[in-house]
Design a protein around this motif. Structure first.
Motif, PDB file in Angstrom:
ATOM      1  N   GLU A  11       0.830  -1.205   0.000  1.00 57.36           N
ATOM      2  CA  GLU A  11       0.000   0.000   0.000  1.00 57.36           C
ATOM      3  C   GLU A  11       0.867   1.259   0.000  1.00 57.36           C
ATOM      4  O   GLU A  11       0.531   2.255  -0.642  1.00 57.36           O
ATOM      5  N   LYS A  12       2.004   1.220   0.700  1.00 54.74           N
ATOM      6  CA  LYS A  12       2.940   2.348   0.705  1.00 54.74           C
ATOM      7  C   LYS A  12       3.455   2.602  -0.716  1.00 54.74           C
ATOM      8  O   LYS A  12       3.536   3.745  -1.159  1.00 54.74           O
ATOM      9  N   MET A  13       3.756   1.504  -1.431  1.00 50.21           N
ATOM     10  CA  MET A  13       4.221   1.625  -2.817  1.00 50.21           C
ATOM     11  C   MET A  13       3.134   2.260  -3.685  1.00 50.21           C
ATOM     12  O   MET A  13       3.406   3.160  -4.482  1.00 50.21           O
ATOM     13  N   LEU A  14       1.897   1.814  -3.520  1.00 51.97           N
ATOM     14  CA  LEU A  14       0.790   2.390  -4.293  1.00 51.97           C
ATOM     15  C   LEU A  14       0.570   3.860  -3.929  1.00 51.97           C
ATOM     16  O   LEU A  14       0.293   4.681  -4.801  1.00 51.97           O
ATOM     17  N   ASN A  15       0.719   4.183  -2.643  1.00 50.44           N
ATOM     18  CA  ASN A  15       0.575   5.581  -2.222  1.00 50.44           C
ATOM     19  C   ASN A  15       1.621   6.459  -2.888  1.00 50.44           C
ATOM     20  O   ASN A  15       1.326   7.577  -3.311  1.00 50.44           O
ATOM     21  N   GLN A  52       3.047   5.863  -5.736  1.00 49.36           N
ATOM     22  CA  GLN A  52       2.686   5.963  -7.152  1.00 49.36           C
ATOM     23  C   GLN A  52       1.523   6.930  -7.353  1.00 49.36           C
ATOM     24  O   GLN A  52       1.461   7.615  -8.368  1.00 49.36           O
ATOM     25  N   GLU A  53       0.623   6.999  -6.367  1.00 43.03           N
ATOM     26  CA  GLU A  53      -0.504   7.946  -6.460  1.00 43.03           C
ATOM     27  C   GLU A  53      -0.011   9.396  -6.464  1.00 43.03           C
ATOM     28  O   GLU A  53      -0.665  10.266  -7.010  1.00 43.03           O
ATOM     29  N   LYS A  54       1.148   9.626  -5.858  1.00 43.53           N
ATOM     30  CA  LYS A  54       1.721  10.978  -5.800  1.00 43.53           C
ATOM     31  C   LYS A  54       2.585  11.283  -7.023  1.00 43.53           C
ATOM     32  O   LYS A  54       3.206  12.332  -7.083  1.00 43.53           O
ATOM     33  N   SER A  55       2.622  10.368  -7.965  1.00 46.89           N
ATOM     34  CA  SER A  55       3.468  10.526  -9.149  1.00 46.89           C
ATOM     35  C   SER A  55       3.108  11.784  -9.935  1.00 46.89           C
ATOM     36  O   SER A  55       1.946  12.197  -9.979  1.00 46.89           O
ATOM     37  N   GLN A  56       4.104  12.370 -10.562  1.00 47.36           N
ATOM     38  CA  GLN A  56       3.897  13.543 -11.421  1.00 47.36           C
ATOM     39  C   GLN A  56       3.175  13.141 -12.710  1.00 47.36           C
ATOM     40  O   GLN A  56       2.596  13.977 -13.381  1.00 47.36           O
ATOM     41  N   LYS A  59      -3.358   7.858 -11.474  1.00 45.14           N
ATOM     42  CA  LYS A  59      -4.755   7.429 -11.613  1.00 45.14           C
ATOM     43  C   LYS A  59      -4.872   5.902 -11.523  1.00 45.14           C
ATOM     44  O   LYS A  59      -5.734   5.380 -10.818  1.00 45.14           O
ATOM     45  N   VAL A  60      -3.982   5.189 -12.222  1.00 46.62           N
ATOM     46  CA  VAL A  60      -4.032   3.724 -12.198  1.00 46.62           C
ATOM     47  C   VAL A  60      -3.712   3.203 -10.801  1.00 46.62           C
ATOM     48  O   VAL A  60      -4.371   2.279 -10.310  1.00 46.62           O
ATOM     49  N   ALA A  61      -2.727   3.803 -10.126  1.00 52.14           N
ATOM     50  CA  ALA A  61      -2.387   3.381  -8.766  1.00 52.14           C
ATOM     51  C   ALA A  61      -3.589   3.572  -7.844  1.00 52.14           C
ATOM     52  O   ALA A  61      -3.898   2.706  -7.024  1.00 52.14           O
ATOM     53  N   SER A  62      -4.278   4.681  -7.991  1.00 53.57           N
ATOM     54  CA  SER A  62      -5.463   4.957  -7.174  1.00 53.57           C
ATOM     55  C   SER A  62      -6.567   3.933  -7.440  1.00 53.57           C
ATOM     56  O   SER A  62      -7.193   3.420  -6.508  1.00 53.57           O
ATOM     57  N   GLN A  63      -6.798   3.626  -8.705  1.00 56.78           N
ATOM     58  CA  GLN A  63      -7.843   2.652  -9.055  1.00 56.78           C
ATOM     59  C   GLN A  63      -7.471   1.250  -8.569  1.00 56.78           C
ATOM     60  O   GLN A  63      -8.327   0.521  -8.060  1.00 56.78           O
ATOM     61  N   LEU A  64      -6.198   0.891  -8.719  1.00 56.19           N
ATOM     62  CA  LEU A  64      -5.745  -0.428  -8.268  1.00 56.19           C
ATOM     63  C   LEU A  64      -5.902  -0.540  -6.751  1.00 56.19           C
ATOM     64  O   LEU A  64      -6.391  -1.552  -6.242  1.00 56.19           O
ATOM     65  N   LYS A  65      -5.543   0.508  -6.050  1.00 58.19           N
ATOM     66  CA  LYS A  65      -5.685   0.532  -4.590  1.00 58.19           C
ATOM     67  C   LYS A  65      -7.156   0.390  -4.198  1.00 58.19           C
ATOM     68  O   LYS A  65      -7.496  -0.339  -3.263  1.00 58.19           O
TER      69      LYS A  65
END
Length: 126
Positions: A97-101, A103-107, A113-119
């Motif tokens: 989840e930390k990794m996805l978080n 990625q959610e902050k990615s520029q 968007k994909v990280a948020s949807q996957l999470k």
């Protein structure tokens, strides 16, 4: 039904990566308890033995008759079969989840968007 190919592709690539790591050699080492775990606090390995090593008496008699009739040699050795499941621990889930978080902050908006949807999909499963 609307399918998000990004999520499906990422899930598929995850399964393919698992197949690359969980080879037959790896599975055999797990079956034989011939392995050492690195980062054990990330999860556990659960095995379920589903080996069937017997038949009902009538079935065994019919099998023996067939073997004798065909002239085959009867082999009594049984190979053990297991299902192997990797069960993530709380720490493993937290790190994912930390990794996805991150990625959610990615520029890159698409990655975020994909990280948020996957999470979101993963949280629905819990």
């Amino acid at each position: 039904m609307l399918l998000d190919m990004r999520l499906l592709v990422f899930a598929t690539l995850g399964r393919k990566a698992e197949k690359q790591i969980m080879t037959e050699k790896t599975k055999q080492a797990i079956r034989d308890n011939d392995y050492t775990v690195k980062f054990a606090d990330y999860g556990t390995i659960q095995k379920k033995n589903y080996t069937r090593s017997y038949y009902r008496e009538e079935d065994q008699r019919q099998i023996d008759e067939f073997i004798k009739l065909k002239g085959f040699k009867k082999i009594t050795e049984t190979k053990k079969e297991y299902t192997i499941e990797i069960v993530p621990s709380a720490k493993g889930i937290k790190e994912y989840e930390k990794m996805l978080n991150e990625q959610e902050k990615s520029q890159h908006k698409n990655i975020a968007k994909v990280a948020s949807q996957l999470k979101s999909k993963i949280n629905k499963i819990k």
